[in-house]
Design an enzyme around this catalytic site. Sequence first.
Site, mmCIF file in Angstrom:
data_model
loop_
_atom_site.group_PDB
_atom_site.id
_atom_site.type_symbol
_atom_site.label_atom_id
_atom_site.label_comp_id
_atom_site.label_asym_id
_atom_site.label_seq_id
_atom_site.Cartn_x
_atom_site.Cartn_y
_atom_site.Cartn_z
ATOM 1 N N TYR A 101 -4.065 -28.042 -11.439
ATOM 2 C CA TYR A 101 -4.842 -28.230 -10.003
ATOM 3 C C TYR A 101 -6.534 -27.786 -10.561
ATOM 4 O O TYR A 101 -6.444 -26.879 -10.953
ATOM 5 C CB TYR A 101 -4.266 -27.525 -8.932
ATOM 6 C CG TYR A 101 -2.871 -27.922 -8.392
ATOM 7 C CD1 TYR A 101 -2.668 -29.202 -8.056
ATOM 8 C CD2 TYR A 101 -1.805 -26.986 -8.515
ATOM 9 C CE1 TYR A 101 -1.707 -29.371 -7.517
ATOM 10 C CE2 TYR A 101 -0.491 -27.438 -8.087
ATOM 11 C CZ TYR A 101 -0.676 -28.706 -7.610
ATOM 12 O OH TYR A 101 0.615 -28.890 -7.026
ATOM 13 N N ARG A 132 -2.643 10.580 5.227
ATOM 14 C CA ARG A 132 -1.733 9.514 5.626
ATOM 15 C C ARG A 132 -0.838 10.135 6.684
ATOM 16 O O ARG A 132 -1.289 10.716 7.608
ATOM 17 C CB ARG A 132 -1.008 9.125 4.353
ATOM 18 C CG ARG A 132 -0.605 7.601 4.558
ATOM 19 C CD ARG A 132 -0.096 7.158 3.042
ATOM 20 N NE ARG A 132 1.115 7.683 2.545
ATOM 21 C CZ ARG A 132 1.741 7.412 1.294
ATOM 22 N NH1 ARG A 132 1.272 6.394 0.614
ATOM 23 N NH2 ARG A 132 2.712 8.333 0.915
ATOM 24 N N CYS A 175 0.043 -22.576 -11.064
ATOM 25 C CA CYS A 175 0.515 -23.312 -9.877
ATOM 26 C C CYS A 175 1.409 -22.356 -8.981
ATOM 27 O O CYS A 175 1.796 -21.337 -9.708
ATOM 28 C CB CYS A 175 1.067 -24.667 -10.285
ATOM 29 S SG CYS A 175 0.117 -25.566 -11.380
ATOM 30 N N ARG A 219 10.080 14.293 -6.601
ATOM 31 C CA ARG A 219 10.425 12.775 -6.095
ATOM 32 C C ARG A 219 9.685 11.776 -7.010
ATOM 33 O O ARG A 219 8.453 11.517 -6.997
ATOM 34 C CB ARG A 219 9.509 12.504 -4.655
ATOM 35 C CG ARG A 219 10.022 13.637 -3.663
ATOM 36 C CD ARG A 219 9.187 13.245 -2.427
ATOM 37 N NE ARG A 219 7.716 13.070 -2.297
ATOM 38 C CZ ARG A 219 6.993 13.816 -1.865
ATOM 39 N NH1 ARG A 219 7.186 15.116 -1.480
ATOM 40 N NH2 ARG A 219 5.750 13.661 -2.143
ATOM 41 N N LYS A 264 12.281 2.750 -3.192
ATOM 42 C CA LYS A 264 11.548 2.020 -2.104
ATOM 43 C C LYS A 264 11.171 0.817 -2.790
ATOM 44 O O LYS A 264 11.056 0.503 -3.993
ATOM 45 C CB LYS A 264 10.224 2.552 -1.595
ATOM 46 C CG LYS A 264 9.310 3.032 -2.402
ATOM 47 C CD LYS A 264 8.486 3.905 -1.818
ATOM 48 C CE LYS A 264 7.228 4.369 -2.785
ATOM 49 N NZ LYS A 264 6.387 5.481 -2.445
ATOM 50 N N ASP A 301 4.828 -22.659 -8.749
ATOM 51 C CA ASP A 301 6.077 -22.529 -9.392
ATOM 52 C C ASP A 301 6.121 -22.505 -11.018
ATOM 53 O O ASP A 301 7.020 -22.685 -11.590
ATOM 54 C CB ASP A 301 7.259 -23.684 -9.086
ATOM 55 C CG ASP A 301 7.023 -23.659 -7.477
ATOM 56 O OD1 ASP A 301 7.331 -22.730 -6.941
ATOM 57 O OD2 ASP A 301 7.001 -24.757 -7.046
ATOM 58 N N HIS A 331 2.201 15.164 0.032
ATOM 59 C CA HIS A 331 2.131 14.091 -1.173
ATOM 60 C C HIS A 331 0.536 14.353 -1.656
ATOM 61 O O HIS A 331 -0.157 14.450 -0.852
ATOM 62 C CB HIS A 331 2.317 12.901 -0.364
ATOM 63 C CG HIS A 331 2.483 11.796 -1.228
ATOM 64 N ND1 HIS A 331 3.317 11.583 -2.544
ATOM 65 C CD2 HIS A 331 1.816 10.493 -1.414
ATOM 66 C CE1 HIS A 331 3.189 10.675 -3.169
ATOM 67 N NE2 HIS A 331 2.142 9.816 -2.444
HETATM 68 C C1 PLP Z 1 6.233 6.063 -3.416
HETATM 69 C C2 PLP Z 1 6.337 7.834 -2.984
HETATM 70 C C3 PLP Z 1 6.278 8.515 -4.446
HETATM 71 C C4 PLP Z 1 6.806 8.250 -5.721
HETATM 72 O O1 PLP Z 1 5.631 7.985 -6.350
HETATM 73 P P1 PLP Z 1 5.565 7.662 -7.866
HETATM 74 O O2 PLP Z 1 4.065 7.936 -8.336
HETATM 75 O O3 PLP Z 1 5.892 6.436 -7.967
HETATM 76 O O4 PLP Z 1 6.417 8.550 -8.708
HETATM 77 C C5 PLP Z 1 6.978 10.025 -4.079
HETATM 78 N N1 PLP Z 1 6.585 10.338 -2.559
HETATM 79 C C6 PLP Z 1 6.122 9.726 -1.705
HETATM 80 C C7 PLP Z 1 5.787 10.055 -0.338
HETATM 81 C C8 PLP Z 1 5.896 8.285 -1.968
HETATM 82 O O5 PLP Z 1 5.652 7.708 -0.946
#
Ligand code: PLP
Length: 384
Positions: A271, A141, A316, A226, A43, A318, A170
């Site tokens: 700046y 969440r 700045c 994951r 992602k 850039d 998660h």
């Molecule tokens: C982003 C995400 C992950 C990956 O997490 P890491 O800590 O980068 O390994 C896994 N599961 C879900 C639901 C996430 O949103």
Amino acid sequence: MDLPPYSANNPHSTWLEIDLDAVRDNVGCLSAISERPVMAVVKANAYGHGLVEVARAALEGGASWCGVARFEEALTLRDAGLECPILVMGYVPPVCVPQAISCQISLALYDRDLGEDYGERARSAGGRLRVHLKVDTGMGRLGVSPADSLDFTRWAWRNQDLEVEGLFTHFARSDEPDAPSNPSQRTAFQNVLHAIETEGLRPRWVHAANSAAALYMPDVRYDLVRCGIALYGLDPSYPECVLPGGFKPALTWKATLASVKNLPAAHGVGYGHLYVTSREEKIGVLPVGYADGYRRMVPNEVLIGGMRLPVIKRICMDQSMLVLDGLSSARVGDEVVLIGCQGDQKIRAEDLAASWNTNNYDVVCGLAARLPRVYKNSIRTHKE
Ligand SMILES: *Cc1c(COP(=O)(O)O)cnc(C)c1O
């Protein structure tokens, strides 16, 4: 494109080098440690590293799934010709369902009304939508509560327009190994899974572990891990949860020194003139600014000529200025490293995160789209 190393022919003033062999090898480390199939979490443009290139390298390195947050990211992978299973872990608008079916993209499901809508659209499209049911075991969440999970699962299995392919949760604090919420989330998920299995409703893919959990919570690896941050060779958290040996950061951020000149004493720089020379000083200009993701009000450091030298605030949009005193050899065209190694010096994304008062995820995800990504080892140069 594979570019030569830094040279006079380099067309970029600042750029990111992404080592795809590091991505492949990091997947290899994750597979070896977890002994599970790996979902490469790509992602947010692969945490700034480049969505398609990283996903392809991760699959070459042995990953079997890709995980993304948004539906558009999944479509980008399909448009690039990737055929692996893909899970969208975030909210997907129901209007996307026909395309999810035709492109074989699996969606997270965590709400019954949304699920009804998904089902109706799947039926009109004449197909079945693959879903992974999400349980909120404590993150607060997305996800149905553990108490509602069995009913929700029964309902989803009964819905003929949905194909229940996965069940997941998660962790909120997997990067803090001693957090008490870890065992309680694990227990909550385990109980849900047990009830579901008792009724014969266990889906094929049960998953819970992000990188930190995949590495350090062996009993939550289930069928799939994951992994995002570890794929990129970055620590899940520092110092509590660092990567074991063998992982390698994939990203280096470089720039070319754009200007070198001496300013007299008491000369303002940048700046707001927050920096004023205290004597005659050699000041360099770096073609990097806050529009690249470099933080504006932080005194940063860079590597140049094998030395670690201060970048002056304010940064700045850039450009930014650095004090080159002590580096008599500095010339326009010199290589500057903002993240990565030069000689025996190193600046890690974790170091920038510490001085920016954030985490390494935020540092790399904040690297602007305008920074060219230059891929090294697009063709695999060695095998595990
Ligand atoms: C982003 C995400 C992950 C990956 O997490 P890491 O800590 O980068 O390994 C896994 N599961 C879900 C639901 C996430 O949103």
